[in-house]
Design a protein around this motif. Structure first.
Motif, PDB file in Angstrom:
ATOM      1  N   VAL A   9     -70.619   8.018  21.115  1.00  0.00           N
ATOM      2  CA  VAL A   9     -71.815   8.476  21.824  1.00  0.00           C
ATOM      3  C   VAL A   9     -71.817   9.997  21.867  1.00  0.00           C
ATOM      4  CG1 VAL A   9     -71.944   6.392  23.244  1.00  0.00           C
ATOM      5  CG2 VAL A   9     -70.688   8.390  24.087  1.00  0.00           C
ATOM      6  N   ASP A  10     -73.006  10.547  22.062  1.00  0.00           N
ATOM      7  CA  ASP A  10     -73.126  11.992  22.230  1.00  0.00           C
ATOM      8  C   ASP A  10     -72.722  12.325  23.660  1.00  0.00           C
ATOM      9  OD1 ASP A  10     -73.889  14.638  22.500  1.00  0.00           O
ATOM     10  OD2 ASP A  10     -75.714  14.411  21.310  1.00  0.00           O
ATOM     11  N   GLN A  11     -71.491  12.757  23.834  1.00  0.00           N
ATOM     12  CA  GLN A  11     -70.942  12.920  25.179  1.00  0.00           C
ATOM     13  C   GLN A  11     -71.528  14.115  25.922  1.00  0.00           C
ATOM     14  OE1 GLN A  11     -66.725  12.821  24.180  1.00  0.00           O
ATOM     15  NE2 GLN A  11     -66.667  10.596  24.394  1.00  0.00           N
ATOM     16  N   GLY A  12     -72.309  14.917  25.216  1.00  0.00           N
ATOM     17  CA  GLY A  12     -72.981  16.027  25.875  1.00  0.00           C
ATOM     18  C   GLY A  12     -74.342  15.654  26.437  1.00  0.00           C
ATOM     19  N   ARG A  13     -74.758  14.420  26.244  1.00  0.00           N
ATOM     20  CA  ARG A  13     -76.063  13.964  26.713  1.00  0.00           C
ATOM     21  C   ARG A  13     -75.922  13.214  28.038  1.00  0.00           C
ATOM     22  NH1 ARG A  13     -80.722  15.412  24.519  1.00  0.00           N
ATOM     23  NH2 ARG A  13     -81.562  13.301  24.815  1.00  0.00           N
ATOM     24  N   ASP A  14     -76.887  13.418  28.920  1.00  0.00           N
ATOM     25  CA  ASP A  14     -76.856  12.752  30.227  1.00  0.00           C
ATOM     26  C   ASP A  14     -76.928  11.238  30.100  1.00  0.00           C
ATOM     27  OD1 ASP A  14     -76.728  15.204  31.456  1.00  0.00           O
ATOM     28  OD2 ASP A  14     -78.889  15.328  31.842  1.00  0.00           O
TER      29      ASP A  14
ATOM     30  N   LEU B 150     -63.367   0.741  22.151  1.00  0.00           N
ATOM     31  CA  LEU B 150     -62.968   2.140  22.150  1.00  0.00           C
ATOM     32  C   LEU B 150     -64.212   3.018  22.214  1.00  0.00           C
ATOM     33  CD1 LEU B 150     -60.814   0.463  20.237  1.00  0.00           C
ATOM     34  CD2 LEU B 150     -59.925   2.748  19.808  1.00  0.00           C
ATOM     35  N   LEU B 151     -64.312   3.830  23.257  1.00  0.00           N
ATOM     36  CA  LEU B 151     -65.423   4.756  23.410  1.00  0.00           C
ATOM     37  C   LEU B 151     -64.984   6.125  22.905  1.00  0.00           C
ATOM     38  CD1 LEU B 151     -68.317   5.147  24.564  1.00  0.00           C
ATOM     39  CD2 LEU B 151     -67.202   5.950  26.664  1.00  0.00           C
TER      40      LEU B 151
ATOM     41  N   THR C 116     -90.766   9.901  23.346  1.00  0.00           N
ATOM     42  CA  THR C 116     -89.956   9.407  24.457  1.00  0.00           C
ATOM     43  C   THR C 116     -88.493   9.770  24.204  1.00  0.00           C
ATOM     44  OG1 THR C 116     -89.452   7.431  25.780  1.00  0.00           O
ATOM     45  CG2 THR C 116     -89.528   7.146  23.393  1.00  0.00           C
ATOM     46  N   ASP C 117     -87.642   9.477  25.159  1.00  0.00           N
ATOM     47  CA  ASP C 117     -86.220   9.798  25.015  1.00  0.00           C
ATOM     48  C   ASP C 117     -85.572   8.868  23.999  1.00  0.00           C
ATOM     49  OD1 ASP C 117     -86.356  11.802  26.907  1.00  0.00           O
ATOM     50  OD2 ASP C 117     -85.886  10.452  28.571  1.00  0.00           O
ATOM     51  N   VAL C 118     -84.857   9.454  23.049  1.00  0.00           N
ATOM     52  CA  VAL C 118     -84.140   8.675  22.032  1.00  0.00           C
ATOM     53  C   VAL C 118     -82.696   9.156  21.967  1.00  0.00           C
ATOM     54  CG1 VAL C 118     -84.040   7.957  19.617  1.00  0.00           C
ATOM     55  CG2 VAL C 118     -86.249   8.466  20.668  1.00  0.00           C
ATOM     56  N   GLU C 119     -81.771   8.218  22.017  1.00  0.00           N
ATOM     57  CA  GLU C 119     -80.357   8.532  21.853  1.00  0.00           C
ATOM     58  C   GLU C 119     -79.868   7.915  20.544  1.00  0.00           C
ATOM     59  OE1 GLU C 119     -78.836  10.534  23.958  1.00  0.00           O
ATOM     60  OE2 GLU C 119     -80.637  10.603  25.214  1.00  0.00           O
TER      61      GLU C 119
END
Length: 440
Positions: free
Chosen positions: A171-176, A200-201, A141-144
């Motif tokens: 966060v992985d800013q390249g991920r949807d 802070l993001l 499944t999808d995992v972030e």
């Protein structure tokens, strides 16, 4: 909201209890059945003020439980905090990521719905991105993977978790799914965010570097004042007054400017070494080369105190009776990992002295590390017939000591203040030989 916390050491157990305190339904996971059994009974496997009360309150409320079952955890929630240890590799400076990899490799094949693994552990920059690829390769499944570094102070961990100075989320800013991850974490931390805790993001690398950079800065500040204290000793200046003067400068601040035997514990020493190792791997070792001297200054402080003890005993420690007050690396903790106090006690023992130590909370942990030391159950017992007394952890019990408490106990009225936490004028006026670090 439901969440899990993997690892129930200092970081993980505290985080699990505090997430439950914020109202979430939490499962703590560990491979050690003994630890899980203790925590399930409301007993913390280490000393941290206020933690057991939080544990027991949330266990009783049904918001918190502990297990060894990864399958149970995987089914429980879609947000999984990663709080396992990242110790220094044996014989190297680099961080050992085996426990981090083990959690990811075991958990991800069991996930049956889109999930996010949120790192809390201190890791070398680049770890989160690599874990994301690793997790997705083994999951159906999808995992972030996101990173939410901790900034806990031992002794204040509960309040630091519930009301931190800041919340950093990488966060992985390249991920949807980046916006979805942010929304989940904002929901988990809704209460502190509503209380105006800064959020802070960042990208993954910035979040990872925030933690190690904070520790590197604090270590540098401590070693700076310790280096200056050597100059103070050579000139007759007083490092405590000097530190007060520096502290009034808002750009500098007074905290972490206390000269003494140096820093220790499970974070600062190994984190600055891992930072150096990772910088070397990235070809940027020149950028943090100063941290090698920060580390060396800190290590030399321990030898300095041992040499002071030898001088106090007439030039040699062989056959001397030495009392050491404090073995934890800091007060309000039972942590003796890389503890300057315990290391000094051990070195004095190796030089031929009979060493008796006392600490209000860390005796059991100390005995496991240095079984050849003598362990007392009170200050008075530790100091009986001592040729010199060393105060190496600034517990309130020790800073409150007065000369008359020990006058009739010791053999020689000589004290070394390894934390500059005593009133030297009081001790000298009572006829004691007082020695501090960087003080006249």
């Amino acid at each position: 909201m439901r969440c899990t916390v993997f690892g129930t050491g200092y970081l993980g157990a505290t985080h699990a209890a505090c997430m439950a305190e914020l109202g979430h339904d939490v499962v703590g996971v560990d491979v050690d059945p003994g630890k899980v059994a203790k925590l399930s009974d409301g007993v913390a496997p280490f000393y941290e003020p206020g933690l057991e009360e939080v544990l027991r309150r949330n266990l009783a409320a049904g918001r918190l439980r502990f297990t060894t079952s990864y399958a149970e955890a995987a089914a429980h929630a879609q947000v999984h905090f990663l709080g396992v240890g990242t110790p220094q590799k044996r014989g190297e400076y680099a961080a050992d990521l085996r426990h981090v990899h083990s959690v990811v490799d075991t958990l991800t094949p069991m996930l049956e719905r889109p999930s996010v693994i949120v790192g809390k552990s201190t890791v070398p920059v680049g770890t989160a991105a690599a874990l994301g690829a690793r997790a997705r390769a083994s999951s159906a499944t999808d995992v972030e993977v996101a990173w939410n570094p901790e900034f806990l102070r031992e002794g204040f961990a509960v309040s630091d978790t519930l009301r931190p100075d800041r919340l950093v989320l990488g966060v992985d800013q390249g991920r949807d799914a980046a916006a979805w991850v942010e929304a989940l974490i904002r929901e988990i931390y809704a209460e502190p965010i509503a209380a105006d805790v800064p959020f802070l993001l960042t990208d993954l690398a910035t979040a990872e570097l925030t933690k190690v950079s904070a520790n590197a800065f604090l270590a540098t500040k401590i070693s700076f004042i310790n280096a200056v204290s050597d100059v103070c000793e050579a000139t007759g200046a007083d490092v405590t007054v000097l530190a007060d003067a520096l502290g009034y400068d808002a750009r500098i601040g007074r905290r972490f400017l206390d000269a003494g035997v140096g820093f220790g514990g499970g974070c600062l020493p190994k984190d600055i070494r891992a930072f150096m190792a990772r910088a070397g791997e990235l070809g940027a070792d020149h950028a943090v080369a100063f941290l090698r001297e920060v580390d060396h200054i800190n290590t030399r402080r321990r030898t300095t105190v041992v040499d002071m003890a030898a001088r106090a005993c007439g030039g040699t420690l062989r056959g001397a009776d030495v009392a050491v007050l404090g073995t934890a690396f800091k007060p309000e903790s039972d942590d003796v990992r890389d503890s300057p106090a315990l290391h000094v006690a051990g070195m004095i023992r190796l030089r031929g002295a009979e060493v008796t130590v006392y600490d209000p909370k860390a005796l059991e942990n100390s005995r496991r590390v240095f079984p050849t030391l003598n362990y007392a159950t009170s200050v008075t017992e530790a100091c009986e017939f001592a040729d010199v007394v060393l105060v190496l952890t600034e517990w309130d019990e020790f800073t409150a000591l007065r000369p008359q408490d020990l006058d009739q106990v010791v053999r020689v009225r000589s004290i070394i203040d390894g934390r500059n936490c005593l009133n030297r004028a009081t001790w000298r006026a009572a006829g004691w030989v007082y020695a501090g670090l960087g003080t006249p």
